[in-house]
Design a protein around this motif. Structure first.
Motif, PDB file in Angstrom:
ATOM      1  N   VAL A 147       0.788  -1.305   0.190  1.00 30.16           N
ATOM      2  CA  VAL A 147       0.004  -0.106   0.079  1.00 30.16           C
ATOM      3  C   VAL A 147       1.025   1.251   0.042  1.00 30.16           C
ATOM      4  O   VAL A 147       0.577   2.322  -0.637  1.00 30.16           O
ATOM      5  CB  VAL A 147      -0.903   0.033   0.993  1.00 30.16           C
ATOM      6  N   ILE A 148       1.967   1.154   0.585  1.00 30.30           N
ATOM      7  CA  ILE A 148       3.061   2.281   0.688  1.00 30.30           C
ATOM      8  C   ILE A 148       3.650   2.607  -0.559  1.00 30.30           C
ATOM      9  O   ILE A 148       3.733   3.533  -1.078  1.00 30.30           O
ATOM     10  CB  ILE A 148       4.055   1.980   1.712  1.00 30.30           C
ATOM     11  N   LYS A 149       3.986   1.383  -1.245  1.00 24.28           N
ATOM     12  CA  LYS A 149       4.565   1.486  -2.766  1.00 24.28           C
ATOM     13  C   LYS A 149       3.510   2.180  -3.758  1.00 24.28           C
ATOM     14  O   LYS A 149       3.758   2.910  -4.496  1.00 24.28           O
ATOM     15  CB  LYS A 149       4.888  -0.032  -3.080  1.00 24.28           C
ATOM     16  N   ILE A 150       2.026   1.627  -3.771  1.00 24.74           N
ATOM     17  CA  ILE A 150       1.554   2.095  -4.703  1.00 24.74           C
ATOM     18  C   ILE A 150       1.078   3.748  -4.293  1.00 24.74           C
ATOM     19  O   ILE A 150       0.900   4.382  -5.448  1.00 24.74           O
ATOM     20  CB  ILE A 150      -0.045   1.351  -4.837  1.00 24.74           C
ATOM     21  N   ALA A 151       1.177   4.206  -3.275  1.00 30.96           N
ATOM     22  CA  ALA A 151       0.615   5.603  -2.794  1.00 30.96           C
ATOM     23  C   ALA A 151       2.009   6.439  -3.122  1.00 30.96           C
ATOM     24  O   ALA A 151       1.847   7.414  -3.851  1.00 30.96           O
ATOM     25  CB  ALA A 151       0.684   5.701  -1.464  1.00 30.96           C
ATOM     26  N   GLN A 152       3.216   5.839  -2.960  1.00 33.24           N
ATOM     27  CA  GLN A 152       4.234   6.586  -3.582  1.00 33.24           C
ATOM     28  C   GLN A 152       4.525   6.690  -5.092  1.00 33.24           C
ATOM     29  O   GLN A 152       4.711   7.412  -5.607  1.00 33.24           O
ATOM     30  CB  GLN A 152       5.660   5.856  -2.985  1.00 33.24           C
ATOM     31  N   ALA A 153       4.174   5.356  -5.863  1.00 34.19           N
ATOM     32  CA  ALA A 153       4.414   5.287  -7.199  1.00 34.19           C
ATOM     33  C   ALA A 153       3.316   6.521  -7.974  1.00 34.19           C
ATOM     34  O   ALA A 153       3.493   6.950  -8.863  1.00 34.19           O
ATOM     35  CB  ALA A 153       4.241   4.046  -7.808  1.00 34.19           C
ATOM     36  N   THR A 154       2.178   6.430  -7.338  1.00 33.50           N
ATOM     37  CA  THR A 154       1.051   7.373  -7.990  1.00 33.50           C
ATOM     38  C   THR A 154       0.915   8.754  -7.454  1.00 33.50           C
ATOM     39  O   THR A 154       0.148   9.469  -7.856  1.00 33.50           O
ATOM     40  CB  THR A 154      -0.088   6.510  -7.765  1.00 33.50           C
ATOM     41  N   GLY A 155       1.424   8.933  -6.211  1.00 34.88           N
ATOM     42  CA  GLY A 155       1.231  10.121  -5.516  1.00 34.88           C
ATOM     43  C   GLY A 155      -0.181  10.387  -5.074  1.00 34.88           C
ATOM     44  O   GLY A 155      -0.738  11.361  -5.012  1.00 34.88           O
ATOM     45  N   THR A 156      -0.612   9.185  -4.638  1.00 33.04           N
ATOM     46  CA  THR A 156      -2.075   9.041  -4.310  1.00 33.04           C
ATOM     47  C   THR A 156      -2.193   9.274  -2.780  1.00 33.04           C
ATOM     48  O   THR A 156      -1.245   8.725  -1.946  1.00 33.04           O
ATOM     49  CB  THR A 156      -2.930   7.940  -4.711  1.00 33.04           C
ATOM     50  N   GLY A 199      10.920   9.599  -3.969  1.00 32.67           N
ATOM     51  CA  GLY A 199      12.369   9.924  -3.570  1.00 32.67           C
ATOM     52  C   GLY A 199      12.784   9.781  -2.461  1.00 32.67           C
ATOM     53  O   GLY A 199      14.000  10.256  -1.872  1.00 32.67           O
ATOM     54  N   ILE A 200      12.006   9.046  -1.332  1.00 28.24           N
ATOM     55  CA  ILE A 200      12.544   8.978   0.028  1.00 28.24           C
ATOM     56  C   ILE A 200      13.476   7.629   0.176  1.00 28.24           C
ATOM     57  O   ILE A 200      13.399   6.762  -0.791  1.00 28.24           O
ATOM     58  CB  ILE A 200      11.334   8.759   0.921  1.00 28.24           C
ATOM     59  N   SER A 201      14.095   7.668   1.090  1.00 28.49           N
ATOM     60  CA  SER A 201      14.998   6.544   1.079  1.00 28.49           C
ATOM     61  C   SER A 201      14.568   5.298   1.846  1.00 28.49           C
ATOM     62  O   SER A 201      13.376   5.254   1.962  1.00 28.49           O
ATOM     63  CB  SER A 201      16.244   7.013   2.293  1.00 28.49           C
ATOM     64  N   GLU A 202      15.050   3.995   1.664  1.00 35.16           N
ATOM     65  CA  GLU A 202      14.375   2.824   2.376  1.00 35.16           C
ATOM     66  C   GLU A 202      14.249   2.866   3.788  1.00 35.16           C
ATOM     67  O   GLU A 202      13.165   2.533   4.246  1.00 35.16           O
ATOM     68  CB  GLU A 202      15.471   1.752   2.051  1.00 35.16           C
ATOM     69  N   VAL A 203      15.110   3.750   4.424  1.00 34.53           N
ATOM     70  CA  VAL A 203      14.843   3.993   5.797  1.00 34.53           C
ATOM     71  C   VAL A 203      13.303   4.809   6.038  1.00 34.53           C
ATOM     72  O   VAL A 203      12.737   4.550   6.983  1.00 34.53           O
ATOM     73  CB  VAL A 203      15.817   4.460   6.624  1.00 34.53           C
ATOM     74  N   GLU A 204      13.542   6.016   5.339  1.00 38.36           N
ATOM     75  CA  GLU A 204      12.282   6.799   5.437  1.00 38.36           C
ATOM     76  C   GLU A 204      11.022   6.074   4.846  1.00 38.36           C
ATOM     77  O   GLU A 204       9.690   6.154   5.605  1.00 38.36           O
ATOM     78  CB  GLU A 204      12.244   8.093   4.490  1.00 38.36           C
ATOM     79  N   PHE A 205      11.193   5.183   3.895  1.00 37.51           N
ATOM     80  CA  PHE A 205       9.825   4.413   3.650  1.00 37.51           C
ATOM     81  C   PHE A 205       9.231   3.351   4.476  1.00 37.51           C
ATOM     82  O   PHE A 205       8.040   3.329   4.697  1.00 37.51           O
ATOM     83  CB  PHE A 205      10.330   3.602   2.228  1.00 37.51           C
ATOM     84  N   GLU A 207       9.800   3.997   7.904  1.00 35.62           N
ATOM     85  CA  GLU A 207       9.326   4.882   8.612  1.00 35.62           C
ATOM     86  C   GLU A 207       7.879   5.249   8.725  1.00 35.62           C
ATOM     87  O   GLU A 207       6.928   5.470   9.347  1.00 35.62           O
ATOM     88  CB  GLU A 207      10.219   6.026   8.981  1.00 35.62           C
ATOM     89  N   ARG A 208       7.553   5.578   7.049  1.00 35.85           N
ATOM     90  CA  ARG A 208       6.071   5.672   6.809  1.00 35.85           C
ATOM     91  C   ARG A 208       5.162   4.636   6.865  1.00 35.85           C
ATOM     92  O   ARG A 208       3.959   4.700   7.236  1.00 35.85           O
ATOM     93  CB  ARG A 208       6.024   6.158   5.319  1.00 35.85           C
ATOM     94  N   ARG A 209       5.917   3.275   6.545  1.00 38.33           N
ATOM     95  CA  ARG A 209       4.850   2.197   6.924  1.00 38.33           C
ATOM     96  C   ARG A 209       4.466   2.171   8.266  1.00 38.33           C
ATOM     97  O   ARG A 209       3.503   1.674   8.538  1.00 38.33           O
ATOM     98  CB  ARG A 209       5.922   1.084   6.336  1.00 38.33           C
ATOM     99  N   ILE A 210       5.461   2.152   9.294  1.00 41.40           N
ATOM    100  CA  ILE A 210       5.536   2.051  10.475  1.00 41.40           C
ATOM    101  C   ILE A 210       4.207   3.063  11.070  1.00 41.40           C
ATOM    102  O   ILE A 210       3.469   2.659  11.997  1.00 41.40           O
ATOM    103  CB  ILE A 210       6.674   2.010  11.282  1.00 41.40           C
TER     104      ILE A 210
END
Length: 222
Positions: A147-156, A199-205, A207-210
């Motif tokens: 869900v985080i990946k699709i939101a990031q990829a589409t800007g949704t 464009g966020i890093s893996e660590v930031e990604f 953090e958003r998931r958590i």
């Protein structure tokens, strides 16, 4: 070429019949419930957030979501639900049709790429996408990265949905599936938009998931 067992959508006549039965059962059951809706996201009438969004709620709360959607004016939005490619997914997808909701078939374990492509296409075409980020098999109350990946990829924007019941039964399933008791109250909150920058890093990604996981967990009744 024959389809791989890992990518095949499982559909049977029995699953379809069970899906229709479940959908009508949900609709009848919902008529006994009292609803209190708090729309902090502006996604039900009158619309403030009219762009397509990704709705996220825990798997064990999906019983009342379609009836809520019809009662709040959300039915005026074009929406699809992500369901698994399994027979259980067929039951859920068919039940959603009773409420006028479409379905995208796939999950992290089956047809993951097809599901991502389907969600991107739906969002581009103006459909909201509803997902259960801990489904289809858990772990319970754990947000999977999809869900985080699709939101990031589409800007949704992701709109977390919090559903609480004044009185309910819990089934003996992996997610402790919750069914509100007849004539109980249902509290629904459409939370403010949750954004995932590109464009966020893996660590930031992570953090958003958590962060999303903690927001959804805090809103449960447990």
């Amino acid at each position: 070429m024959a389809k791989s067992k890992n990518t095949e959508i499982k559909t049977t006549r029995t699953a379809t019949i069970l899906g229709h039965t479940a959908g009508f059962f949900m609709k009848l059951w919902s008529m006994t419930l009292r609803y209190d809706v708090n729309d902090k996201a502006g996604v039900v009438q009158p619309y403030i957030h009219s762009d397509p969004v990704i709705f996220a709620l825990w798997h064990n709360r999906i019983f009342t979501m379609p009836p809520i959607w019809q009662r709040t004016g959300g039915k005026m939005r074009k929406s699809v639900v992500l369901t698994s490619a399994s027979k259980d997914g067929t039951i859920l997808a068919t039940a959603m049709k009773v409420f006028g909701l479409g379905a995208i078939r796939g999950s992290s374990s089956r047809r993951a790429v097809s599901a991502l492509i389907g969600m991107k296409k739906a969002l581009r075409e103006g459909f909201d996408v509803c997902v259960t980020p801990d489904g289809p098999k858990g772990p319970k109350y754990t947000v999977q990265p999809g869900v985080i990946k699709i939101a990031q990829a589409t800007g949704t924007d992701i709109i977390p949905i919090h559903i609480r019941y004044s009185s309910a039964w819990r089934l003996n399933t992996w997610d402790d599936f919750v069914i509100p008791k007849p004539f109980s109250s249902v509290s629904v909150t459409f939370a403010p938009p949750f954004k995932v920058p590109k464009g966020i890093s893996e660590v930031e990604f992570e953090e958003r998931r958590i962060d999303l996981e903690e927001r959804l967990r805090k809103a449960t009744t447990e």
